[in-house]
Design an enzyme around this catalytic site. Sequence first.
Site, PDB file in Angstrom:
ATOM      1  N   ARG A 162       0.376 -13.875  -0.121  1.00  0.00           N
ATOM      2  CA  ARG A 162      -0.219 -14.000   1.215  1.00  0.00           C
ATOM      3  C   ARG A 162      -1.614 -14.635   1.137  1.00  0.00           C
ATOM      4  NH1 ARG A 162       1.076  -7.988   3.412  1.00  0.00           N
ATOM      5  NH2 ARG A 162       0.585  -7.526   1.238  1.00  0.00           N
ATOM      6  N   LYS A 216     -14.082   0.613   5.844  1.00  0.00           N
ATOM      7  CA  LYS A 216     -13.043  -0.203   5.200  1.00  0.00           C
ATOM      8  C   LYS A 216     -13.267  -1.695   5.488  1.00  0.00           C
ATOM      9  CE  LYS A 216      -9.482  -1.764   3.255  1.00  0.00           C
ATOM     10  NZ  LYS A 216      -9.339  -1.863   1.825  1.00  0.00           N
ATOM     11  N   ARG A 249     -29.150  -4.231  -9.800  1.00  0.00           N
ATOM     12  CA  ARG A 249     -29.090  -4.152  -8.335  1.00  0.00           C
ATOM     13  C   ARG A 249     -27.997  -5.063  -7.792  1.00  0.00           C
ATOM     14  NH1 ARG A 249     -35.050  -5.980  -7.246  1.00  0.00           N
ATOM     15  NH2 ARG A 249     -34.257  -7.448  -8.802  1.00  0.00           N
ATOM     16  N   GLY A 300     -11.169 -20.205  -4.357  1.00  0.00           N
ATOM     17  CA  GLY A 300     -11.256 -19.541  -3.047  1.00  0.00           C
ATOM     18  C   GLY A 300     -10.452 -18.258  -3.064  1.00  0.00           C
ATOM     19  N   PHE A 301     -10.938 -17.254  -2.348  1.00  0.00           N
ATOM     20  CA  PHE A 301     -10.179 -15.995  -2.343  1.00  0.00           C
ATOM     21  C   PHE A 301      -8.955 -16.122  -1.442  1.00  0.00           C
ATOM     22  CE2 PHE A 301     -13.629 -15.125   0.839  1.00  0.00           C
ATOM     23  CZ  PHE A 301     -12.861 -14.919   1.970  1.00  0.00           C
ATOM     24  N   GLU A 352      -4.585  -5.336  -5.401  1.00  0.00           N
ATOM     25  CA  GLU A 352      -3.297  -5.657  -6.003  1.00  0.00           C
ATOM     26  C   GLU A 352      -3.501  -6.140  -7.438  1.00  0.00           C
ATOM     27  OE1 GLU A 352      -0.831  -8.049  -3.386  1.00  0.00           O
ATOM     28  OE2 GLU A 352      -1.525  -6.864  -1.689  1.00  0.00           O
ATOM     29  N   GLU A 410      -7.377   2.613   2.460  1.00  0.00           N
ATOM     30  CA  GLU A 410      -7.025   2.421   1.048  1.00  0.00           C
ATOM     31  C   GLU A 410      -7.875   1.301   0.459  1.00  0.00           C
ATOM     32  OE1 GLU A 410      -5.154   4.313  -0.983  1.00  0.00           O
ATOM     33  OE2 GLU A 410      -6.250   2.944  -2.291  1.00  0.00           O
ATOM     34  N   CYS A 452      -5.773  -9.520   2.962  1.00  0.00           N
ATOM     35  CA  CYS A 452      -6.742  -8.704   3.698  1.00  0.00           C
ATOM     36  C   CYS A 452      -8.126  -9.297   3.919  1.00  0.00           C
ATOM     37  CB  CYS A 452      -6.866  -7.349   3.023  1.00  0.00           C
ATOM     38  SG  CYS A 452      -5.329  -6.436   3.188  1.00  0.00           S
ATOM     39  N   PHE A 453      -8.724  -9.944   2.937  1.00  0.00           N
ATOM     40  CA  PHE A 453     -10.118 -10.379   3.119  1.00  0.00           C
ATOM     41  C   PHE A 453     -10.284 -11.199   4.401  1.00  0.00           C
ATOM     42  CE2 PHE A 453     -11.748 -10.175  -1.569  1.00  0.00           C
ATOM     43  CZ  PHE A 453     -11.852  -8.801  -1.438  1.00  0.00           C
ATOM     44  N   VAL A 505       0.827  -1.199   0.000  1.00  0.00           N
ATOM     45  CA  VAL A 505       0.000   0.000   0.000  1.00  0.00           C
ATOM     46  C   VAL A 505       0.871   1.262   0.000  1.00  0.00           C
ATOM     47  CG1 VAL A 505      -1.597   1.371   1.409  1.00  0.00           C
ATOM     48  CG2 VAL A 505      -2.036  -1.035   0.990  1.00  0.00           C
TER      49      VAL A 505
HETATM   50  P1  NAD Z   1       3.124  -4.838   3.875  1.00  0.00           P
HETATM   51  O1  NAD Z   1       3.462  -5.914   4.840  1.00  0.00           O
HETATM   52  O2  NAD Z   1       3.387  -5.043   2.422  1.00  0.00           O
HETATM   53  O3  NAD Z   1       3.950  -3.509   4.286  1.00  0.00           O
HETATM   54  C1  NAD Z   1       4.017  -3.014   5.574  1.00  0.00           C
HETATM   55  C2  NAD Z   1       5.431  -2.454   5.822  1.00  0.00           C
HETATM   56  O4  NAD Z   1       5.451  -1.790   7.090  1.00  0.00           O
HETATM   57  C3  NAD Z   1       6.514  -3.523   5.887  1.00  0.00           C
HETATM   58  O5  NAD Z   1       7.484  -3.267   4.890  1.00  0.00           O
HETATM   59  C4  NAD Z   1       7.100  -3.383   7.296  1.00  0.00           C
HETATM   60  O6  NAD Z   1       8.502  -3.586   7.369  1.00  0.00           O
HETATM   61  C5  NAD Z   1       6.756  -1.945   7.638  1.00  0.00           C
HETATM   62  N1  NAD Z   1       6.743  -1.663   9.074  1.00  0.00           N
HETATM   63  C6  NAD Z   1       6.113  -2.374  10.065  1.00  0.00           C
HETATM   64  N2  NAD Z   1       6.295  -1.761  11.244  1.00  0.00           N
HETATM   65  C7  NAD Z   1       7.035  -0.655  11.020  1.00  0.00           C
HETATM   66  C8  NAD Z   1       7.533   0.390  11.851  1.00  0.00           C
HETATM   67  N3  NAD Z   1       7.265   0.401  13.168  1.00  0.00           N
HETATM   68  N4  NAD Z   1       8.255   1.378  11.299  1.00  0.00           N
HETATM   69  C9  NAD Z   1       8.500   1.363   9.965  1.00  0.00           C
HETATM   70  N5  NAD Z   1       8.051   0.412   9.117  1.00  0.00           N
HETATM   71  C10 NAD Z   1       7.325  -0.583   9.644  1.00  0.00           C
HETATM   72  O7  NAD Z   1       1.627  -4.465   4.136  1.00  0.00           O
HETATM   73  P2  NAD Z   1       0.570  -3.846   3.079  1.00  0.00           P
HETATM   74  O8  NAD Z   1       0.025  -4.924   2.224  1.00  0.00           O
HETATM   75  O9  NAD Z   1       1.170  -2.631   2.453  1.00  0.00           O
HETATM   76  O10 NAD Z   1      -0.611  -3.422   4.069  1.00  0.00           O
HETATM   77  C11 NAD Z   1      -0.481  -2.311   4.925  1.00  0.00           C
HETATM   78  C12 NAD Z   1      -1.844  -1.972   5.481  1.00  0.00           C
HETATM   79  O11 NAD Z   1      -2.721  -1.590   4.424  1.00  0.00           O
HETATM   80  C13 NAD Z   1      -2.551  -3.130   6.199  1.00  0.00           C
HETATM   81  O12 NAD Z   1      -3.273  -2.611   7.288  1.00  0.00           O
HETATM   82  C14 NAD Z   1      -3.509  -3.656   5.143  1.00  0.00           C
HETATM   83  O13 NAD Z   1      -4.656  -4.252   5.738  1.00  0.00           O
HETATM   84  C15 NAD Z   1      -3.907  -2.398   4.420  1.00  0.00           C
HETATM   85  N6  NAD Z   1      -4.329  -2.584   3.019  1.00  0.00           N
HETATM   86  C16 NAD Z   1      -3.632  -3.424   2.201  1.00  0.00           C
HETATM   87  C17 NAD Z   1      -3.993  -3.546   0.862  1.00  0.00           C
HETATM   88  C18 NAD Z   1      -3.253  -4.461  -0.068  1.00  0.00           C
HETATM   89  O14 NAD Z   1      -3.700  -4.621  -1.188  1.00  0.00           O
HETATM   90  N7  NAD Z   1      -2.145  -5.072   0.330  1.00  0.00           N
HETATM   91  C19 NAD Z   1      -5.041  -2.772   0.357  1.00  0.00           C
HETATM   92  C20 NAD Z   1      -5.714  -1.908   1.216  1.00  0.00           C
HETATM   93  C21 NAD Z   1      -5.338  -1.818   2.549  1.00  0.00           C
HETATM   94  C1  UGA Z   2      -9.065  -6.497  -1.933  1.00  0.00           C
HETATM   95  C2  UGA Z   2     -10.139  -5.459  -2.299  1.00  0.00           C
HETATM   96  O1  UGA Z   2     -10.625  -5.729  -3.622  1.00  0.00           O
HETATM   97  C3  UGA Z   2      -9.564  -4.043  -2.242  1.00  0.00           C
HETATM   98  O2  UGA Z   2     -10.596  -3.087  -2.486  1.00  0.00           O
HETATM   99  C4  UGA Z   2      -8.966  -3.815  -0.863  1.00  0.00           C
HETATM  100  O3  UGA Z   2      -8.364  -2.532  -0.793  1.00  0.00           O
HETATM  101  C5  UGA Z   2      -7.933  -4.871  -0.579  1.00  0.00           C
HETATM  102  O4  UGA Z   2      -8.547  -6.184  -0.670  1.00  0.00           O
HETATM  103  C6  UGA Z   2      -7.342  -4.791   0.792  1.00  0.00           C
HETATM  104  O5  UGA Z   2      -7.929  -4.229   1.696  1.00  0.00           O
HETATM  105  O6  UGA Z   2      -6.268  -5.389   0.900  1.00  0.00           O
HETATM  106  P1  UGA Z   2      -7.039  -7.639  -3.199  1.00  0.00           P
HETATM  107  O7  UGA Z   2      -7.116  -8.618  -2.081  1.00  0.00           O
HETATM  108  O8  UGA Z   2      -5.739  -7.026  -3.510  1.00  0.00           O
HETATM  109  O9  UGA Z   2      -8.063  -6.431  -2.923  1.00  0.00           O
HETATM  110  O10 UGA Z   2      -7.567  -8.320  -4.553  1.00  0.00           O
HETATM  111  P2  UGA Z   2      -9.045  -8.735  -5.066  1.00  0.00           P
HETATM  112  O11 UGA Z   2      -9.137  -8.387  -6.481  1.00  0.00           O
HETATM  113  O12 UGA Z   2     -10.095  -8.244  -4.169  1.00  0.00           O
HETATM  114  O13 UGA Z   2      -8.984 -10.313  -4.967  1.00  0.00           O
HETATM  115  C7  UGA Z   2      -8.965 -10.981  -3.716  1.00  0.00           C
HETATM  116  C8  UGA Z   2      -9.107 -12.479  -3.941  1.00  0.00           C
HETATM  117  O14 UGA Z   2     -10.409 -12.794  -4.391  1.00  0.00           O
HETATM  118  C9  UGA Z   2      -8.161 -13.038  -5.004  1.00  0.00           C
HETATM  119  O15 UGA Z   2      -7.686 -14.297  -4.592  1.00  0.00           O
HETATM  120  C10 UGA Z   2      -9.041 -13.169  -6.232  1.00  0.00           C
HETATM  121  O16 UGA Z   2      -8.594 -14.131  -7.125  1.00  0.00           O
HETATM  122  C11 UGA Z   2     -10.360 -13.547  -5.584  1.00  0.00           C
HETATM  123  N1  UGA Z   2     -11.545 -13.216  -6.404  1.00  0.00           N
HETATM  124  C12 UGA Z   2     -11.801 -11.936  -6.725  1.00  0.00           C
HETATM  125  C13 UGA Z   2     -12.402 -14.236  -6.805  1.00  0.00           C
HETATM  126  O17 UGA Z   2     -12.179 -15.418  -6.497  1.00  0.00           O
HETATM  127  N2  UGA Z   2     -13.499 -13.913  -7.532  1.00  0.00           N
HETATM  128  C14 UGA Z   2     -13.797 -12.625  -7.871  1.00  0.00           C
HETATM  129  O18 UGA Z   2     -14.840 -12.411  -8.543  1.00  0.00           O
HETATM  130  C15 UGA Z   2     -12.935 -11.610  -7.459  1.00  0.00           C
END
Ligand code: NAD
Ligand code: UGA
Length: 460
Positions: free
Chosen positions: A343, A217, A257, A268-269, A166, A162, A273-274, A14
């Site tokens: 993950r 969120k 709708r 499976g997802f 991905e 956010e 995060c989910f 993120v």
């Molecule tokens: P990530 O593990 O990829 O990155 C987190 C980073 O934070 C790591 O590089 C880690 O070393 C660093 N970190 C941890 N503690 C720290 C500290 N005290 N000081 C400095 N750096 C530190 O995680 P992410 O996937 O980017 O997710 C971050 C957050 O965003 C989570 O809460 C997640 O739920 C949320 N989020 C993720 C996604 C996604 O698609 N991955 C989408 C929306 C929201």
């Molecule tokens: C999801 C949400 O879509 C984002 O809006 C959110 O910000 C994010 O989580 C988060 O909080 O981390 P992400 O997990 O990156 O995003 O990817 P998705 O596209 O949502 O897919 C999640 C999983 O569901 C994947 O394994 C995907 O293959 C699966 N999926 C998705 C299905 O099996 N069917 C679908 O119709 C859509």
Amino acid sequence: MKINNICCIGAGYVGGPTMAVIAKKNPNIKVTIVDINELRIAAWNDNDLSKLPIYEPGLAEIVKDTRNKNLFFSTEINKAIQESEMIFISVNTPTKTYGKGKGMAADLKYVELCARNIAEIATTNKIVVEKSTLPVRTAGAIKSILHNTGNDVNFDILSNPEFLAEGTAIEDLLNPDRVLIGGDSEKAINCLAGIYSSWVPQNKILKTNVWSSELSKLTANAFLAQRISSINAMSELCELTGANIEEVSKAIGMDSRIGAKFLKSSVGFGGSCFQKDILNLVYIARSYNLNEVADYWEQVIIMNNHQKRRFSDRLIKTLYNTVSGKKIGMLGWAFKKDTNDTRESAAIYVADHLLNEQAMISVYDPKVSCSKMQSDLNYLGNRTEEENHKGLTTCVDSPYEALNDAHAVAIMTEWDEFKSYDWKKIYKNMKKPAFIFDGRNLLDKSEMNKIGFEYYSIGK
Ligand code: NAD
Ligand code: UGA
């Protein structure tokens, strides 16, 4: 407050893409992304853009344009905090693996460490933005830590979750459905809104109270995951009744709708995060004694675990009830296409189940390294590292090699390139009968049957 310097703590999936886009769209603001992980920061600074720690279409180009101009990656956390007017907290919030709430609650220790770090270092007023996904009411804890430092600094706390996914992160960031900002200081909210308004239309910037923003969120992720579990539940019924899940998805998705998105049945997802966010929601609901609410959402996870298990059970059953000593070629290890993130990927759990049945697994993924696959399996702790190494023999660079002499192919990720493989050649080099278990409904059944494969997909 004029924002000239932004700091983002956490250079992950993120923090990296989000700040790269903010920097690109606000060339007059200096954006510094900091992290305690030195290797990750070094990778972000690598001259070879193919070595960035995150693979996201379009990301490398934006990093190339902005890096060392107004976007910086650094391990000097205190310095970046000190010089910034606005600080994003974008650290990981995984499911707790210990103590109270183990396996359910979000572990907020990294977020708290950030808040303490900011409290200790800051000597000028700051806007602190929660970018990480956090349980509702976390802003209260952050506020308490920040305001009990006694150094007369004013902190405004905002929630700005956010919503990027991905694989499409850059597109999602450039054209978001909405940007959500929760807070109680109008001035601070407007400061953050000002940064987004460089490219996001005003009507898409939604301002709410901080608790609504935090809870929205978790709710958004729960609703999205619920759709997948709902369609996956129907896929099992389709398999027994002769209905076709893709036809059902299309038919229901055309109802405006319901809508067409997130109705793709799969193995499976996965993703970071989910599951984590729903478990957290369930934990929060139980902590307020809302047991029916908790049970309702927990079912989304139960269904998802069932779908993963069902896939491997079906594979084993079809291969004459045993996969012991048989080679299973897996295509894909990432949790979805166009990312190197693994993950909670369904592939890990399917592989684990097959290894329990003494299968020999061979995996190919275009963006995931062999060492990552091994460490994902080791992390489950179900076998010794040596046993995993023996079972997951050849996570090879070539898909054709991975599938050579295999009894079955399991498609775990919907990478586009899998569709254009020479399936005739693959068939020729496999054991007969040659089976395909398509966990993504990626290939064409009649084409595969024509080649000679026994082809199984989801919900058909
Ligand atoms: P990530 O593990 O990829 O990155 C987190 C980073 O934070 C790591 O590089 C880690 O070393 C660093 N970190 C941890 N503690 C720290 C500290 N005290 N000081 C400095 N750096 C530190 O995680 P992410 O996937 O980017 O997710 C971050 C957050 O965003 C989570 O809460 C997640 O739920 C949320 N989020 C993720 C996604 C996604 O698609 N991955 C989408 C929306 C929201
Ligand atoms: C999801 C949400 O879509 C984002 O809006 C959110 O910000 C994010 O989580 C988060 O909080 O981390 P992400 O997990 O990156 O995003 O990817 P998705 O596209 O949502 O897919 C999640 C999983 O569901 C994947 O394994 C995907 O293959 C699966 N999926 C998705 C299905 O099996 N069917 C679908 O119709 C859509």
